[in-house]
Scaffold this motif. Structure first.
Motif, PDB file in Angstrom:
ATOM      1  N   ALA A  18       3.173   1.701   3.195  1.00 15.19           N
ATOM      2  CA  ALA A  18       4.194   2.731   2.925  1.00 15.19           C
ATOM      3  C   ALA A  18       3.543   3.944   2.261  1.00 15.19           C
ATOM      4  CB  ALA A  18       5.309   2.155   2.053  1.00 15.19           C
TER       5      ALA A  18
ATOM      6  N   GLY B 173       5.668   4.269  -3.402  1.00 15.86           N
ATOM      7  CA  GLY B 173       6.542   5.418  -3.657  1.00 15.86           C
ATOM      8  C   GLY B 173       7.989   5.098  -3.349  1.00 15.86           C
TER       9      GLY B 173
ATOM     10  N   PRO C 210      -3.079   5.515  -5.307  1.00 17.39           N
ATOM     11  CA  PRO C 210      -3.976   6.319  -6.153  1.00 17.39           C
ATOM     12  C   PRO C 210      -3.306   6.777  -7.449  1.00 17.39           C
ATOM     13  CG  PRO C 210      -3.391   7.504  -4.128  1.00 17.39           C
ATOM     14  CD  PRO C 210      -2.826   6.135  -4.008  1.00 17.39           C
ATOM     15  N   SER C 211      -1.988   6.756  -7.498  1.00 18.86           N
ATOM     16  CA  SER C 211      -1.289   7.195  -8.710  1.00 18.86           C
ATOM     17  C   SER C 211      -1.222   6.041  -9.720  1.00 18.86           C
ATOM     18  CB  SER C 211       0.123   7.654  -8.347  1.00 18.86           C
ATOM     19  OG  SER C 211       0.983   7.541  -9.454  1.00 18.86           O
TER      20      SER C 211
ATOM     21  N   HIS D   5      -1.588   6.420   7.368  1.00 19.45           N
ATOM     22  CA  HIS D   5      -1.213   5.189   8.084  1.00 19.45           C
ATOM     23  C   HIS D   5      -2.334   4.698   8.998  1.00 19.45           C
ATOM     24  CE1 HIS D   5       3.408   6.086   7.704  1.00 19.45           C
ATOM     25  NE2 HIS D   5       2.796   5.969   6.546  1.00 19.45           N
TER      26      HIS D   5
ATOM     27  N   TRP E  43       7.171  17.142   4.006  1.00 19.55           N
ATOM     28  CA  TRP E  43       6.981  17.430   5.430  1.00 19.55           C
ATOM     29  C   TRP E  43       7.167  18.916   5.756  1.00 19.55           C
ATOM     30  CZ3 TRP E  43       9.348  13.114   3.414  1.00 19.55           C
ATOM     31  CH2 TRP E  43       8.705  11.899   3.677  1.00 19.55           C
TER      32      TRP E  43
ATOM     33  N   ARG F 132       9.650   4.565  -0.510  1.00 17.80           N
ATOM     34  CA  ARG F 132       9.869   3.408   0.374  1.00 17.80           C
ATOM     35  C   ARG F 132       9.261   2.139  -0.233  1.00 17.80           C
ATOM     36  NH1 ARG F 132      13.635   3.557   3.944  1.00 17.80           N
ATOM     37  NH2 ARG F 132      12.573   2.080   5.278  1.00 17.80           N
ATOM     38  N   GLY F 133       8.004   2.272  -0.673  1.00 18.13           N
ATOM     39  CA  GLY F 133       7.301   1.081  -1.151  1.00 18.13           C
ATOM     40  C   GLY F 133       7.974   0.451  -2.352  1.00 18.13           C
TER      41      GLY F 133
ATOM     42  N   GLY G 120       7.970   0.620  11.478  1.00 16.99           N
ATOM     43  CA  GLY G 120       9.239   0.730  10.734  1.00 16.99           C
ATOM     44  C   GLY G 120      10.375   1.477  11.405  1.00 16.99           C
TER      45      GLY G 120
ATOM     46  N   VAL H  67       0.868  -1.184   0.000  1.00 12.66           N
ATOM     47  CA  VAL H  67       0.000   0.000   0.000  1.00 12.66           C
ATOM     48  C   VAL H  67       0.907   1.236   0.000  1.00 12.66           C
ATOM     49  CG1 VAL H  67      -1.777   1.275   1.264  1.00 12.66           C
ATOM     50  CG2 VAL H  67      -1.822  -1.225   1.204  1.00 12.66           C
TER      51      VAL H  67
ATOM     52  N   VAL I 296      13.510   1.257  11.644  1.00 12.37           N
ATOM     53  CA  VAL I 296      14.578   0.495  10.992  1.00 12.37           C
ATOM     54  C   VAL I 296      15.918   0.558  11.730  1.00 12.37           C
ATOM     55  CG1 VAL I 296      13.580   0.628   8.685  1.00 12.37           C
ATOM     56  CG2 VAL I 296      15.010   2.490   9.482  1.00 12.37           C
TER      57      VAL I 296
HETATM   58  N1  LIG Z   1      11.488   4.100   8.107  1.00 16.99           N
HETATM   59  C1  LIG Z   1      12.106   5.164   7.625  1.00 16.99           C
HETATM   60  O1  LIG Z   1      13.218   5.456   7.973  1.00 16.99           O
HETATM   61  C2  LIG Z   1      11.402   6.037   6.611  1.00 16.99           C
HETATM   62  C3  LIG Z   1      12.165   6.795   5.711  1.00 16.99           C
HETATM   63  C4  LIG Z   1      11.468   7.588   4.792  1.00 16.99           C
HETATM   64  C5  LIG Z   1      10.089   7.617   4.790  1.00 16.99           C
HETATM   65  N2  LIG Z   1       9.399   6.889   5.702  1.00 16.99           N
HETATM   66  C6  LIG Z   1       7.920   6.892   5.725  1.00 16.99           C
HETATM   67  O2  LIG Z   1       7.452   6.060   4.671  1.00 16.99           O
HETATM   68  C7  LIG Z   1       6.205   6.552   4.188  1.00 16.99           C
HETATM   69  C8  LIG Z   1       6.282   6.749   2.685  1.00 16.99           C
HETATM   70  O3  LIG Z   1       7.274   7.722   2.413  1.00 16.99           O
HETATM   71  P1  LIG Z   1       7.896   7.898   0.963  1.00 16.99           P
HETATM   72  O4  LIG Z   1       9.138   8.670   1.137  1.00 16.99           O
HETATM   73  O5  LIG Z   1       7.926   6.574   0.279  1.00 16.99           O
HETATM   74  O6  LIG Z   1       6.788   8.844   0.285  1.00 16.99           O
HETATM   75  P2  LIG Z   1       6.363   8.868  -1.259  1.00 16.99           P
HETATM   76  O7  LIG Z   1       5.584  10.119  -1.418  1.00 16.99           O
HETATM   77  O8  LIG Z   1       7.545   8.637  -2.130  1.00 16.99           O
HETATM   78  O9  LIG Z   1       5.410   7.591  -1.424  1.00 16.99           O
HETATM   79  C9  LIG Z   1       4.111   7.540  -0.921  1.00 16.99           C
HETATM   80  C10 LIG Z   1       3.252   6.778  -1.931  1.00 16.99           C
HETATM   81  O10 LIG Z   1       1.939   6.648  -1.389  1.00 16.99           O
HETATM   82  C11 LIG Z   1       1.003   6.938  -2.420  1.00 16.99           C
HETATM   83  N3  LIG Z   1      -0.233   7.385  -1.807  1.00 16.99           N
HETATM   84  C12 LIG Z   1      -0.713   8.629  -1.608  1.00 16.99           C
HETATM   85  N4  LIG Z   1      -1.917   8.589  -1.022  1.00 16.99           N
HETATM   86  C13 LIG Z   1      -2.210   7.276  -0.832  1.00 16.99           C
HETATM   87  C14 LIG Z   1      -3.331   6.583  -0.304  1.00 16.99           C
HETATM   88  N5  LIG Z   1      -4.378   7.240   0.189  1.00 16.99           N
HETATM   89  N6  LIG Z   1      -3.291   5.234  -0.302  1.00 16.99           N
HETATM   90  C15 LIG Z   1      -2.228   4.559  -0.786  1.00 16.99           C
HETATM   91  N7  LIG Z   1      -1.150   5.157  -1.309  1.00 16.99           N
HETATM   92  C16 LIG Z   1      -1.137   6.503  -1.329  1.00 16.99           C
HETATM   93  C17 LIG Z   1       1.673   7.980  -3.293  1.00 16.99           C
HETATM   94  O11 LIG Z   1       1.092   8.011  -4.596  1.00 16.99           O
HETATM   95  C18 LIG Z   1       3.112   7.476  -3.292  1.00 16.99           C
HETATM   96  O12 LIG Z   1       3.319   6.558  -4.340  1.00 16.99           O
HETATM   97  C19 LIG Z   1       5.944   7.854   4.939  1.00 16.99           C
HETATM   98  O13 LIG Z   1       5.084   7.601   5.985  1.00 16.99           O
HETATM   99  C20 LIG Z   1       7.310   8.235   5.473  1.00 16.99           C
HETATM  100  O14 LIG Z   1       7.250   9.006   6.650  1.00 16.99           O
HETATM  101  C21 LIG Z   1      10.018   6.094   6.591  1.00 16.99           C
END
Ligand SMILES: NC(=O)c1ccc[n+]([C@@H]2O[C@H](COP(=O)([O-])OP(=O)(O)OC[C@H]3O[C@@H](n4cnc5c(N)ncnc54)[C@H](O)[C@@H]3O)[C@@H](O)[C@H]2O)c1
Length: 431
Positions: free
Chosen positions: A74, A10, A36-37, A80, A171, A12-13, A124, A7, A126
């Motif tokens: 993610a 982006g 959604p993208s 979340h 952010w 992370r995912g 997470g 889910v 990590v």
């Molecule tokens: N563990 C870590 O150290 C760490 C590091 C960076 C980011 N993060 C967290 O990971 C998460 C994702 O961050 P990212 O950098 O990958 O952001 P990102 O913007 O690159 O990815 C987020 C993805 O979620 C999608 N999205 C948006 N709305 C959505 C919805 N309603 N349902 C499902 N998907 C949806 C977006 O289209 C995008 O593809 C955030 O919560 C961020 O805080 C954690």
């Protein structure tokens, strides 16, 4: 081999969890994706051989039924809460990115919901799974430092990363994202909580947005770095970061999927990441200092700031018998300085390949091990609530200029969500 759904495909995912699965096909396979993208669904779907039928624009259409054993959440921070609750309701084993949720109340609700689910919930954090922080934890747990009296922990965010994430990026606005101390420093509160092994008692905090305001912009700066801007030696010049052909991963893949020089330039000319860092309208802090007292009698100071020449965390634990100093980043160092002999010993840290000092790969492996062997999650919701409690209270203390009694607020959070408790004790969540 565990089957999972993704889910939020982006940074992370797709780039962290997705790539790990492709490199470890015998351990993890993604069988469906929700985002959604359309472009992100296509990219993830094609990489993992997921058919159109299993690419969902609506995450709930995927999460409301159990489509696989595991779910990785993610999506952006604000999503979340509902995504994790839906996944737990359906009985998935869940690996959810931190922060658990964008409000403290929602975090407590997730803790309560995780007790009722048949699936486990891993948050997470990590860093706990990186060899560096495992080595640091082993030293402290061994008692070699004696009792810990004070800790200084700094999260030093390199200036261009600050501009990327907290000024131009995801952010930078209070209205749409949790504060920096939550988004970034829940990791650091988690490390303090893990190592001090004593509940925090009080918290206070100061900090503000010092640099990224229009009144601090150089006189001849333009609206975008690509105008072109005449300011020389600007620490936040987007061209230096995103047009560098040597950088082909993060953070460039956040701003565009087209890595050609023209694609990168277009992203800077048209998207948010080319805007002048002083004129973006960012309203979140660029530095924050937090003071904590613990039931053990120890005191700690935690600083998170975005004015560093180099990315990384630095820390110092002063015990009654020795002092431990650490440096975690591109260069890693851990030393123990004895109060008795005066000798300095270097603690060996195994080399690592994956992001977050090996923590990214470490948490995925721990998640899969937990599912396969029924091991309780090390970063369960119950374990992770403490870091979230401290991070949210740090922001409240900063905004209201007060010292907060953490013990009372912890009790209040648990009491408010006791309705969720089945009364069967800690089951699936494991701690
Ligand atoms: N563990 C870590 O150290 C760490 C590091 C960076 C980011 N993060 C967290 O990971 C998460 C994702 O961050 P990212 O950098 O990958 O952001 P990102 O913007 O690159 O990815 C987020 C993805 O979620 C999608 N999205 C948006 N709305 C959505 C919805 N309603 N349902 C499902 N998907 C949806 C977006 O289209 C995008 O593809 C955030 O919560 C961020 O805080 C954690």
């Amino acid at each position: 081999m565990i089957e999972a759904v993704m889910v939020g495909a982006g940074q992370r995912g797709h780039h962290i969890y997705g790539r790990w699965a492709l490199a470890n096909r015998d351990r993890l396979r993604f069988v469906a994706v929700a985002d959604p993208s359309a472009e992100r669904r296509r990219r993830f779907g094609e990489a993992h051989g997921i058919s159109d039928r299993d690419r969902y624009p609506d995450p709930f259409a995927l999460l409301d039924s159990k489509r696989a054993e595991a779910a990785v959440i993610a999506s952006p921070d604000r999503e979340h809460h509902t995504h994790v609750l839906a996944a737990l309701r359906a009985g998935y084993h869940v690996l959810a990115e931190k922060p658990m949720a964008h409000t403290l109340e929602s975090c407590f609700e997730i803790v309560a919901a995780s007790r009722q689910s048949t699936g486990t919930l891993h948050i997470g954090h990590v860093l706990r799974f990186s060899p560096f922080f495992q080595a640091l934890h082993e030293v402290i747990a061994s008692g070699r430092l004696g009792d810990i009296v004070t800790v200084e922990h700094r999260e030093n965010v390199v200036a261009w990363h600050m501009a990327h994430s907290y000024v131009r990026g995801n952010w930078s606005q209070r209205a749409t994202s949790p504060p920096m101390v939550v988004a970034k420093a829940t990791h650091d509160f988690d490390i303090l909580h893990w190592n001090l092994a004593s509940p925090a008692q009080t918290i206070s905090s100061v900090g503000n947005l010092y640099e990224f305001r229009p009144e601090r912009a150089p006189a001849d700066s333009t609206e975008r770095c690509t105008d072109p801007c005449p300011v020389e030696d600007c620490p936040y010049d987007a061209r230096r970061v995103y047009l560098n052909p040597a950088v082909t991963g993060w953070p460039v893949h956040v701003i565009t999927d087209d890595f050609s020089p023209e694609g990168r330039l277009r992203a800077l000319q048209e998207g948010p990441y080319g805007r002048c860092a002083w004129k973006c309208g960012s309203d979140v802090v660029d530095h924050q200092v937090v003071n904590l007292s613990f039931e053990s009698g120890a005191s700690a100071g935690l600083t998170v700031h975005g004015h560093s020449p180099e990315e990384g965390r630095t820390m110092r634990y002063d015990g009654t018998r020795a002092t431990l100093r650490g440096r975690f980043g591109r260069h890693q160092e851990l030393t123990i300085h004895s109060h008795v002999s005066g000798e300095i010993e270097e603690v060996p840290i195994p080399p690592v390949a994956s992001g977050h000092g090996g923590g990214d790969a470490g948490i995925i492996e721990a998640f899969l091990d937990s599912i396969e062997h029924g091991k309780p999650p090390a970063t369960s919701a119950r374990e992770s609530i403490e870091s979230h409690l401290l991070a949210f209270l740090a922001e409240e203390a900063r905004l209201e200029g007060k010292v907060i009694d953490v013990t009372t607020r912890r009790r209040l959070g648990n009491d408010l969500n006791s309705d969720f408790d089945t009364g069967e004790g800690d089951t699936a969540d494991g701690t």
